[in-house]
Design an enzyme around this catalytic site. Sequence first.
Site, PDB file in Angstrom:
ATOM      1  N   TYR A   1       0.836  -1.196   0.000  1.00  0.00           N
ATOM      2  CA  TYR A   1       0.000   0.000   0.000  1.00  0.00           C
ATOM      3  C   TYR A   1       0.868   1.242   0.000  1.00  0.00           C
ATOM      4  O   TYR A   1       2.062   1.204   0.283  1.00  0.00           O
ATOM      5  CB  TYR A   1      -0.966   0.010   1.188  1.00  0.00           C
ATOM      6  CG  TYR A   1      -0.319   0.305   2.528  1.00  0.00           C
ATOM      7  CD1 TYR A   1      -0.230   1.615   3.003  1.00  0.00           C
ATOM      8  CD2 TYR A   1       0.182  -0.712   3.329  1.00  0.00           C
ATOM      9  CE1 TYR A   1       0.351   1.889   4.236  1.00  0.00           C
ATOM     10  CE2 TYR A   1       0.757  -0.453   4.561  1.00  0.00           C
ATOM     11  CZ  TYR A   1       0.836   0.857   5.005  1.00  0.00           C
ATOM     12  OH  TYR A   1       1.422   1.127   6.223  1.00  0.00           O
ATOM     13  N   CYS A   2       0.203   2.355  -0.294  1.00  0.00           N
ATOM     14  CA  CYS A   2       0.924   3.623  -0.420  1.00  0.00           C
ATOM     15  C   CYS A   2       0.027   4.752   0.095  1.00  0.00           C
ATOM     16  O   CYS A   2      -0.706   4.576   1.057  1.00  0.00           O
ATOM     17  CB  CYS A   2       1.323   3.807  -1.879  1.00  0.00           C
ATOM     18  SG  CYS A   2       2.379   5.227  -2.190  1.00  0.00           S
TER      19      CYS A   2
END
Length: 217
Positions: free
Chosen positions: A176-177
């Site tokens: 994820y970011c």
Amino acid sequence: MSIGPKQSVFAGFASVARALGHAHRLEMLEQLAQGERSVETLAARTSLSIANASQHLQHLRRAGLVASRRGGKFVLYRLSDDRVLVLLSALRQVAERNLAEVDRVVRGYFNARDNMEPVSRAELVERLRDGLVTILDVRPPDEFEMGHLPGALNIQVGDLEARLAELDPRQEIVAYCRGAYCVLSFEAVAALRARGFKVWRLEEGFPEWKAAGLPLG
């Protein structure tokens, strides 16, 4: 001629819409969704001059989208509340559905890099409960330190090659970011799949996870 209460409310709505009506301001809101930022940091992260960044922040502050406080020599900005994230999510969904140019970019750039269905927050909660997944946070370390998903491992995309030994190839990985359009998670997924890892993206990012009231690390 005086305006009625409905028109006054609509005028307030319009001021929020005007504040959102600039790509740099939307990028700043994405940055602030990770945590507090000084004007100087926001300017550097968005490739703007400090004066230009400050001007955009004032538009966002007057519309009630961001708040600020003084921290030593710096003025620190943050989102006014998590409902700003709800507004940005709605804006994204409407644009994806109704603007051909946005749909073209999403399909041509993002989907071309990862056309597999991303993992939803609910699915990740289940996999975490069963201990079946490694969570990979590919944001910069300063963002990771301000908050992250429980048990997440922080490795930036440029460091993946040197740190592959920290990842178990037998276990699924969810990367994820910063949010739905953060290219770092797409790059991480592509790099790890090329090396034989079973890896997927989280559907959105850290801000949406936090706004949903889910556990943090």
